[in-house]
Motif scaffolding. Structure first.
Motif, PDB file in Angstrom:
ATOM      1  N   VAL A  17      -2.261  -9.004 -35.908  1.00 33.31           N
ATOM      2  CA  VAL A  17      -1.183  -8.430 -36.721  1.00 33.31           C
ATOM      3  C   VAL A  17      -1.315  -8.499 -38.351  1.00 33.31           C
ATOM      4  O   VAL A  17      -1.305  -9.671 -38.641  1.00 33.31           O
ATOM      5  N   PRO A  18      -1.587  -7.485 -39.047  1.00 33.10           N
ATOM      6  CA  PRO A  18      -1.843  -7.564 -40.701  1.00 33.10           C
ATOM      7  C   PRO A  18      -0.108  -8.044 -41.281  1.00 33.10           C
ATOM      8  O   PRO A  18       0.764  -7.555 -40.685  1.00 33.10           O
ATOM      9  N   GLU A  24      -3.520  -0.238 -29.987  1.00 29.62           N
ATOM     10  CA  GLU A  24      -4.132  -1.046 -28.710  1.00 29.62           C
ATOM     11  C   GLU A  24      -5.399  -1.950 -29.050  1.00 29.62           C
ATOM     12  O   GLU A  24      -5.731  -2.929 -28.405  1.00 29.62           O
ATOM     13  N   ALA A  25      -6.132  -1.307 -30.017  1.00 28.49           N
ATOM     14  CA  ALA A  25      -7.427  -1.861 -30.321  1.00 28.49           C
ATOM     15  C   ALA A  25      -7.048  -3.186 -31.066  1.00 28.49           C
ATOM     16  O   ALA A  25      -8.297  -3.926 -31.108  1.00 28.49           O
ATOM     17  N   ASN A  26      -6.045  -3.420 -31.401  1.00 22.82           N
ATOM     18  CA  ASN A  26      -5.751  -4.905 -32.112  1.00 22.82           C
ATOM     19  C   ASN A  26      -5.466  -5.842 -30.985  1.00 22.82           C
ATOM     20  O   ASN A  26      -5.259  -7.134 -31.526  1.00 22.82           O
ATOM     21  N   ILE A  27      -5.543  -5.593 -29.761  1.00 22.90           N
ATOM     22  CA  ILE A  27      -5.467  -6.618 -28.796  1.00 22.90           C
ATOM     23  C   ILE A  27      -6.900  -7.533 -28.876  1.00 22.90           C
ATOM     24  O   ILE A  27      -7.872  -7.026 -28.847  1.00 22.90           O
ATOM     25  N   LEU A  62     -12.203  -9.824 -30.521  1.00 20.65           N
ATOM     26  CA  LEU A  62     -11.681  -8.666 -31.353  1.00 20.65           C
ATOM     27  C   LEU A  62     -12.942  -7.428 -30.986  1.00 20.65           C
ATOM     28  O   LEU A  62     -14.170  -7.733 -30.552  1.00 20.65           O
ATOM     29  N   THR A  63     -12.422  -6.340 -30.929  1.00 17.80           N
ATOM     30  CA  THR A  63     -13.230  -4.831 -30.853  1.00 17.80           C
ATOM     31  C   THR A  63     -14.271  -5.043 -31.687  1.00 17.80           C
ATOM     32  O   THR A  63     -14.050  -5.594 -33.114  1.00 17.80           O
ATOM     33  N   PRO A  64     -15.423  -4.503 -31.680  1.00 19.00           N
ATOM     34  CA  PRO A  64     -16.351  -4.315 -32.669  1.00 19.00           C
ATOM     35  C   PRO A  64     -15.806  -3.714 -34.107  1.00 19.00           C
ATOM     36  O   PRO A  64     -16.293  -4.190 -35.018  1.00 19.00           O
TER      37      PRO A  64
END
Ligand SMILES: Cc1cc2nc3c(=O)[nH]c(=O)nc-3n(C[C@H](O)[C@H](O)[C@H](O)COP(=O)(O)OP(=O)(O)OC[C@H]3O[C@@H](n4cnc5c(N)ncnc54)[C@H](O)[C@@H]3O)c2cc1C
Length: 414
Positions: free
Chosen positions: A214-215, A249-252, A127-129
């Motif tokens: 994905v929420p 795209e940050a959810n990759i 996950l991104t920070p």
């Protein structure tokens, strides 16, 4: 040198787990005794846990997190204590829980499922920070549930044949597809969804699949139903429908087109934990069978005098001893050797899941008709053990891995 004794720090954890169960879980068991005994009160008409049961399960997770259990085996970089409690401790603790308490709905919530499909799964390292900051506190506290959406109606063992597709739209990705057999999806807040992002790479089986967080927004990402199986009227396994689900795209998770790189994180410890649970349930069942055999009389003697019953007991013991020692040896290898013991992990996943089913089945036979009743709880254990032979890689896929390792020259059994 491998040491098969249970370390003191593991004994201390087990003692505090016993106290936790007495204080936090036993009252819930009492309160929901009717639902535990009779599934008609456990699930609603659509097969979902009733609202009260869902709340009680959440309560166990949150209390477990407060007591430090829920994140105990979690990845340290994500705030877990996996550096203090490695695979050997994880195996021994999971074994002990099953051995002492058998399959128990509430106790199963103390640790995240399989240690990699929920909780502080190593998959989340990707996950991104910013997302870590956003979701990890809720995951650590046991409030948010995650699920791992890899399988599909046409993609189980052969995950490359998945159809879920993500298409880029500016800074976003739009995801369409169906995920099936997903543990906890009926109750989860987020799904880790695997989707095709580069079909050419997928066709060559060289990548092209990406993991996304994905929420469940209840509009574009919905759990549409639960899958009742093995005679139950409900379950915690669901089907997810994704219809134009739009994520940034940050959810990759991890790298674009390298979803399996992310997916494989944690699968190994998940298999060890499943193998350990199987050793535990087998011992739990054998204890009950012996107790029963010493009391039940036929032809003027208790049935433990009959050689046929003694043979069944002996076969259970042979199975458990083999499964338990392999499980500890494999966990020890994981903890102490540089390379992941892929062959051994597959051996214990295949052997122990099949072993648990054989043992529980024999124990049911020892109890005759009583073994089949809900009262003795063996049928619940039998169903649980039967189901274990499919997820996290079927027994056949494990054999395929074992054979491939052998053929590559891995003939080491030390
Ligand atoms: C209780 C439960 C929980 C689950 N939880 C999750 C979850 O959280 N997330 C998730 O993504 N999935 C989950 N799954 C799905 C699970 O991973 C798949 O069911 C599993 O991978 C097998 O896929 P399949 O059911 O499509 O069977 P298939 O892949 O269709 O296999 C059918 C049969 O063929 C055999 N087979 C297939 N290929 C080969 C081969 N190459 N060589 C030899 N035999 C082969 C299989 O072993 C099996 O016996 C869960 C399943 C169950 C039952």
């Amino acid at each position: 040198m491998i040491d098969y004794r249970v370390p003191n720090e593991v004994k201390e954890v087990i003692a505090s787990l016993d106290r936790f169960i007495e204080v936090e879980v036993a009252p819930l068991e009492k309160e929901f005794a009717k639902a535990i005994e009779d599934e008609r009160f456990l699930y609603d008409e659509n097969g979902y846990y009733t609202k009260e049961i869902q709340d009680a399960l959440r309560q166990v997770r949150v209390k477990s997190a407060q007591a430090g259990f829920f994140t105990m085996f979690g990845t340290p970089e994500l705030g877990g204590m996996g550096d203090q409690f490695g695979p050997v401790a994880a195996a021994l603790i999971h074994e002990e829980l099953m051995k002492k308490y058998g399959f128990n709905l509430f106790i199963q919530e103390i640790f995240p499922p399989g240690l990699f499909t929920g909780g502080l799964s190593p998959v989340l390292l990707g996950l991104t920070p910013k997302l870590r900051e956003e979701i990890l506190p809720k995951v650590r506290s046991g409030e948010s549930l995650l699920c791992f959406g890899l399988s599909e109606p046409d993609a189980g063992s052969d995950v490359w044949s998945m159809k879920t597709r993500a298409i880029k739209d500016g800074e976003h990705w739009i995801i369409n597809g169906t995920k099936q057999w997903i543990t906890n999806s009926p109750y989860a807040d987020y799904a880790i969804v695997f989707a095709i992002t580069e079909p050419e790479l997928v066709a060559k089986r060289k990548g092209g699949i990406t993991a996304f967080l994905v929420p469940f927004d209840q509009k574009t990402c919905i759990n549409t139903s639960v899958i009742p199986y093995l005679g139950s009227v409900g379950s915690n396994i669901g089907i997810i429908s994704l219809e134009d689900a739009r994520v940034h795209e940050a959810n990759i998770i991890g790298k674009l087109n390298d979803g399996f790189g992310a997916a494989l994180h944690g699968v190994d410890i998940g298999r060890v934990v499943q193998a350990a649970y199987c050793v535990g349930i087998a011992q739990w069942a054998l204890d009950r069978a012996i107790e029963y055999a010493k009391q039940r009389k036929t032809f003027g003697v208790t049935i433990d005098n009959h050689q046929a019953i003694q043979m069944l007991l002996a076969e259970c013991a042979m199975d458990i001893y083999a499964g338990r020692n392999m499980m500890i040896h494999c966990a020890w290898k994981m903890e102490n050797q540089k390379d992941i013991p892929l062959k051994e992990i597959s051996i214990i996943k295949a052997f122990n899941t099949e072993m648990a089913f054989r043992v529980v089945d024999r124990c049911m036979q020892i109890m005759g008709g009583m073994g089949l009743t809900n009262e003795m709880k063996l049928e619940k254990a039998w169903r649980w053990a039967r189901a274990r032979r499919v997820p996290d890689g079927t027994a056949e896929i494990q054999r395929r891995t074992i054979a491939r390792r052998l053929l590559k020259g891995d003939l080491n059994f030390n």
